[in-house]
Design a protein around this motif. Structure first.
Motif, PDB file in Angstrom:
ATOM      1  N   PRO A   1      11.438  -1.374  -9.281  1.00 12.26           N
ATOM      2  CA  PRO A   1      11.053  -2.631 -10.056  1.00 12.26           C
ATOM      3  C   PRO A   1      11.044  -3.714  -9.239  1.00 12.26           C
ATOM      4  N   ASP A   2      12.228  -3.949  -8.410  1.00 10.03           N
ATOM      5  CA  ASP A   2      12.639  -5.075  -7.544  1.00 10.03           C
ATOM      6  C   ASP A   2      11.535  -5.359  -6.381  1.00 10.03           C
ATOM      7  N   ASP A   3      10.898  -4.148  -5.990  1.00  5.97           N
ATOM      8  CA  ASP A   3       9.876  -4.531  -4.917  1.00  5.97           C
ATOM      9  C   ASP A   3       8.584  -4.462  -5.397  1.00  5.97           C
ATOM     10  N   ARG A   4       8.008  -4.536  -6.739  1.00 10.36           N
ATOM     11  CA  ARG A   4       6.743  -4.338  -6.975  1.00 10.36           C
ATOM     12  C   ARG A   4       5.922  -5.570  -6.515  1.00 10.36           C
ATOM     13  N   LYS A   5       6.655  -6.724  -6.838  1.00  7.06           N
ATOM     14  CA  LYS A   5       6.083  -8.043  -6.633  1.00  7.06           C
ATOM     15  C   LYS A   5       5.743  -8.117  -5.080  1.00  7.06           C
ATOM     16  N   GLY A   6       6.437  -7.723  -4.371  1.00  5.18           N
ATOM     17  CA  GLY A   6       6.382  -7.718  -2.870  1.00  5.18           C
ATOM     18  C   GLY A   6       5.284  -6.603  -2.542  1.00  5.18           C
ATOM     19  N   MET A   7       5.075  -5.678  -3.058  1.00  9.45           N
ATOM     20  CA  MET A   7       3.885  -4.732  -2.819  1.00  9.45           C
ATOM     21  C   MET A   7       2.683  -5.243  -3.343  1.00  9.45           C
ATOM     22  N   GLU A   8       2.614  -5.905  -4.477  1.00  7.56           N
ATOM     23  CA  GLU A   8       1.258  -6.447  -4.845  1.00  7.56           C
ATOM     24  C   GLU A   8       1.011  -7.530  -3.731  1.00  7.56           C
ATOM     25  N   ALA A   9       1.870  -8.409  -3.449  1.00  4.07           N
ATOM     26  CA  ALA A   9       1.269  -9.534  -2.458  1.00  4.07           C
ATOM     27  C   ALA A   9       0.824  -8.707  -1.091  1.00  4.07           C
ATOM     28  N   PHE A  10       1.732  -7.549  -0.855  1.00  4.87           N
ATOM     29  CA  PHE A  10       1.574  -7.060   0.633  1.00  4.87           C
ATOM     30  C   PHE A  10       0.102  -6.607   0.535  1.00  4.87           C
ATOM     31  N   LEU A  11      -0.407  -5.806  -0.648  1.00  4.37           N
ATOM     32  CA  LEU A  11      -1.628  -5.179  -0.927  1.00  4.37           C
ATOM     33  C   LEU A  11      -2.803  -6.076  -0.967  1.00  4.37           C
ATOM     34  N   HIS A  12      -2.575  -7.263  -1.637  1.00  2.00           N
ATOM     35  CA  HIS A  12      -3.718  -8.281  -1.958  1.00  2.00           C
ATOM     36  C   HIS A  12      -4.000  -9.308  -0.717  1.00  2.00           C
ATOM     37  N   ASN A  13      -3.017  -9.429   0.123  1.00  2.00           N
ATOM     38  CA  ASN A  13      -3.236 -10.242   1.123  1.00  2.00           C
ATOM     39  C   ASN A  13      -4.139  -9.613   2.184  1.00  2.00           C
ATOM     40  N   ASP A  14      -5.393 -10.124   2.297  1.00  2.00           N
ATOM     41  CA  ASP A  14      -6.340  -9.557   3.054  1.00  2.00           C
ATOM     42  C   ASP A  14      -6.524 -10.557   4.340  1.00  2.00           C
ATOM     43  N   SER A  15      -5.841 -11.717   4.371  1.00  2.00           N
ATOM     44  CA  SER A  15      -5.789 -12.502   5.452  1.00  2.00           C
ATOM     45  C   SER A  15      -5.098 -11.923   6.696  1.00  2.00           C
ATOM     46  N   ILE A  16      -4.379 -11.258   6.657  1.00  2.00           N
ATOM     47  CA  ILE A  16      -3.484 -10.723   7.738  1.00  2.00           C
ATOM     48  C   ILE A  16      -4.151  -9.178   8.378  1.00  2.00           C
ATOM     49  N   GLU A  17      -4.640  -9.246   9.553  1.00  2.00           N
ATOM     50  CA  GLU A  17      -5.065  -7.934  10.000  1.00  2.00           C
ATOM     51  C   GLU A  17      -4.507  -6.818   9.675  1.00  2.00           C
ATOM     52  N   ASN A  18      -3.076  -6.774   9.984  1.00  2.00           N
ATOM     53  CA  ASN A  18      -2.034  -5.765   9.930  1.00  2.00           C
ATOM     54  C   ASN A  18      -0.622  -6.260   9.685  1.00  2.00           C
ATOM     55  N   ASN A  19      -0.016  -5.423   8.852  1.00  2.00           N
ATOM     56  CA  ASN A  19       1.077  -5.728   8.707  1.00  2.00           C
ATOM     57  C   ASN A  19       2.011  -4.475   7.848  1.00  2.00           C
ATOM     58  N   THR A  20       3.053  -4.658   7.894  1.00  2.00           N
ATOM     59  CA  THR A  20       4.227  -3.495   7.404  1.00  2.00           C
ATOM     60  C   THR A  20       5.039  -3.964   6.111  1.00  2.00           C
ATOM     61  N   PHE A  21       5.527  -3.037   5.052  1.00  2.00           N
ATOM     62  CA  PHE A  21       6.142  -3.521   4.163  1.00  2.00           C
ATOM     63  C   PHE A  21       7.046  -2.279   3.756  1.00  2.00           C
ATOM     64  N   GLU A  22       8.265  -2.588   3.575  1.00  2.00           N
ATOM     65  CA  GLU A  22       9.360  -1.517   3.163  1.00  2.00           C
ATOM     66  C   GLU A  22       9.568  -1.586   1.623  1.00  2.00           C
ATOM     67  N   TYR A  23       9.685  -0.664   0.998  1.00  2.00           N
ATOM     68  CA  TYR A  23       9.645  -0.653  -0.497  1.00  2.00           C
ATOM     69  C   TYR A  23      10.495   0.656  -0.914  1.00  2.00           C
ATOM     70  N   ARG A  24      11.072   0.809  -2.039  1.00  2.00           N
ATOM     71  CA  ARG A  24      11.984   1.660  -2.376  1.00  2.00           C
ATOM     72  C   ARG A  24      11.094   2.261  -4.021  1.00  2.00           C
TER      73      ARG A  24
END
Length: 423
Positions: A1-24
């Motif tokens: 639950p603590d990482d959901r908002k971060g994951m949504e922002a990571f997926l919906h941000n298409d301005s960055i060509e490549n990126n990584t995100f760690e979640y649990r």
């Protein structure tokens, strides 16, 4: 639950060509899974954005990284100085204690510095190279003691362990751990002083018993011997002679007891100074009346200056010291010799002197004459306490007593006393 908002922002941000995100990922009855997502965003000509990517289970990696960070935190905050260095002398790591000891900023990058530019322990490249050779000779583990001083931290010595460990690239790295052993060294030094004091005490006790055995027996035997025959001696001249011998031996015994009590009071700190305004010229005049001319003794000349000087000191103690020194000169100066007694006034101190042209003292014995029970000739009369008492009295007066002598040329004792006030 603590990482959901971060994951949504990571997926919906298409301005960055490549990126990584760690979640649990949290599942019931299963340990938390750590996942690293990597995405590649690409916008097509029709303004359509395609996102591609992949996910990795990095639980083991995160676990290892956390353990590594924990180990590094322990090393960095350890109470010991820890540093790592390449074999060529380039610094690789220094923890907080090491940086503090050597005046390095905690945030300062030291990887471009040589070890002799950072640490006080090594002053040159040659010193470091020699240390590396010792570690190699010790099969990669070398223990030694480092006496590098860190006065600002009250460190006087460290116990060091250096070991050579290969890093991930197969390169040898020298790690050194320095443990402060200053308290241990001070304790050992204190134990050594206590041991020496105990040995000195035992030596003094033996010397005391030996001296007292001889010095007390001699006058007591004379007193008892002449005391038993004086009553049965009818000849008045003989009775007078025996009486003088009794008095002489009684005085010798009294001096012996007085010296022992004087030294005992000094050791107990019970000697008190009674300072007053004293005429230096008056001291010499009084002494000159105490040592009248005697054909059987060397001449005593008192160098009394015309101008008098009144200073603040203990008159009785000064006279006691001078009398001891004069008697000492009388003992070792031939009857046709001369003894000079006087003083010189310096800018901030007085120098009393007793100078004779007697037999003198050998250079190698001059450092010992102020020790208790020390006698240049073991057969000489006396306890060997006279000069020790003089030294103790002078030091209590914040002064100093020195000796200058040559065999066959004579001896000069100099007493240096500070001038408290003068008139």
């Amino acid at each position: 639950p603590d990482d959901r908002k971060g994951m949504e922002a990571f997926l919906h941000n298409d301005s960055i060509e490549n990126n990584t995100f760690e979640y649990r990922i949290k599942q019931s009855d299963v340990p938390i899974t750590y996942v690293r997502a990597t995405k590649y965003a690409k916008r097509l000509e029709n303004n359509v954005c395609i996102i591609e990517g992949f996910s990795q289970n990095v639980s083991d990696f995160i676990k290892n990284r956390n353990e590594l960070e924990m180990v590094l935190a322990v090393v960095d905050n350890a109470p010991y100085s820890i540093f790592a260095c390449h074999k060529n002398g380039n610094m690789a790591f220094a923890n907080k204690a090491c940086r503090k000891q050597n005046g390095l900023n905690e945030q300062e990058d030291i990887t471009d510095l040589k070890i002799f530019e950072c640490l006080r322990e090594f002053t040159t490249q040659e010193a470091w190279d020699l240390s590396v050779q010792k570690i190699i000779s010790a099969s990669g583990y070398y223990q030694y003691r480092c006496d590098t001083l860190y006065p600002e931290l009250d460190i006087i010595g460290s116990e060091c362990s250096s070991l050579m460990i290969k890093n991930g690239n197969g390169e040898d790295i020298v790690w050194t751990i320095k443990r402060d052993i200053s308290d241990q060294l001070r304790y050992e030094e204190q134990l050594l002083r206590s041991k020496e004091a105990a040995e000195e005490s035992e030596r003094l006790k033996s010397a005391f018993i030996s001296n007292m055995n001889h010095e007390i027996r001699t006058p007591l035997s004379a007193i008892m011997g002449f005391g038993s025959i004086i009553a049965d001696t009818p000849d008045p001249e003989l009775r007078k002679e025996y009486g003088e011998l009794l008095n002489a031996n009684s005085s010798q015994l009294l001096r012996l007891i007085t010296d022992v009590l004087e030294m005992s009071q000094m050791d107990a700190g019970k000697v008190r100074l009674k300072n007053s305004d004293v005429s230096l010229k008056g001291i010499l005049n009084e002494l000159s009346l105490s040592f009248l001319p005697n054909d059987e003794q060397p001449a005593i000349i008192f160098d009394i200056p015309e101008r008098d000087l009144v200073v603040w000191l203990d008159r009785g103690r000064v006279i006691q010291v001078l009398v001891n020194l004069i008697n000492n000169s009388l003992k070792f100066t031939p009857p046709d010799g001369i003894i000079h007694v006087g003083y010189r006034v310096r800018e901030d101190h007085i120098e009393f002197y007793v100078k004779d042209n007697g037999i003198g003292i050998a250079k190698e014995k001059q450092d010992s004459i102020f020790k208790r029970f020390y006698k240049i000739n073991a057969l000489d009369k006396g306890t060997g306490l006279g000069l020790a008492i003089c030294k103790g009295i002078v030091e209590q007066m914040n002064g100093e007593i020195t000796v200058e002598s040559e065999l066959g040329q004579g001896t000069t004792f100099i007493i240096i006393l500070p001038i408290g006030k003068q008139v």
